[in-house]
Design a protein around this motif. Structure first.
Motif, PDB file in Angstrom:
ATOM      1  N   LYS A 160       1.019  -1.226  -0.058  1.00  0.00           N
ATOM      2  CA  LYS A 160       0.196  -0.010  -0.119  1.00  0.00           C
ATOM      3  C   LYS A 160       1.058   1.344   0.035  1.00  0.00           C
ATOM      4  CE  LYS A 160      -4.096  -1.676   2.179  1.00  0.00           C
ATOM      5  NZ  LYS A 160      -4.183  -2.958   1.204  1.00  0.00           N
TER       6      LYS A 160
ATOM      7  N   GLN B 257      -0.437   6.951   1.684  1.00  0.00           N
ATOM      8  CA  GLN B 257      -1.672   7.447   1.863  1.00  0.00           C
ATOM      9  C   GLN B 257      -2.624   6.652   2.268  1.00  0.00           C
ATOM     10  OE1 GLN B 257       0.652   8.531  -0.422  1.00  0.00           O
ATOM     11  NE2 GLN B 257       0.716  10.420  -0.189  1.00  0.00           N
ATOM     12  N   GLU B 258      -2.866   5.342   1.392  1.00  0.00           N
ATOM     13  CA  GLU B 258      -3.519   4.216   1.801  1.00  0.00           C
ATOM     14  C   GLU B 258      -3.246   3.652   3.062  1.00  0.00           C
ATOM     15  OE1 GLU B 258      -4.119   2.219  -2.694  1.00  0.00           O
ATOM     16  OE2 GLU B 258      -2.417   1.777  -1.456  1.00  0.00           O
TER      17      GLU B 258
END
Length: 137
Positions: A77, A80-81
């Motif tokens: 990921k 931001q995720e």
């Protein structure tokens, strides 16, 4: 004077540190992994956009990252995720401060190389609140 991108400044910094024998290849890998968080959070922006607000945003984002970024939940990921998943167990303040030390050293080099007017990371570390049990008697 045309502005270079953050990624180009990072490449030059790494090359300079290795050429000056300030870093070994091993330490370069470790330090660059923390410095790459700049482009991970900010994108590959021109150096003149790396200001106090941008570095503060990087610091605040790093504070929200999970402690174990390679666990199944977070592996693969983007930063931001990972932040969007609101992890329970985030990185320690000391880890963020260590990252800020590397970021500040890079930005001081950028200042010396006249890529930016001043180091926007100067004095941006976070004061650590130690539990009462860790204070010296």
């Amino acid at each position: 004077k045309p502005q270079i991108l953050l990624s180009e400044a990072l490449k030059r910094y790494k090359a300079d540190r290795i050429a000056a024998k300030r870093w070994s290849e091993g330490s370069a890998k470790d330090i660059m992994s923390t410095l790459n968080s700049l482009t991970d959070v900010l994108g590959d922006i021109p150096m003149n956009e790396v200001d106090r607000q941008a570095v503060r945003h990087v610091r605040d984002t790093l504070l929200q990252l999970p402690r174990f970024r390679n666990s199944k939940r977070f592996k693969g990921k983007t930063i931001q995720e990972m932040v969007a998943l609101e992890p329970d167990n985030t990185v320690a303040v000391s880890t963020v401060n260590n990252n800020l030390t590397n970021i500040s050293s890079f930005l001081t080099w950028c200042e010396d190389e006249q890529l930016i007017p001043t180091n926007p990371a100067h004095r941006l570390k976070i004061k650590e609140e130690k539990p009462e049990t860790e204070h010296r008697s």
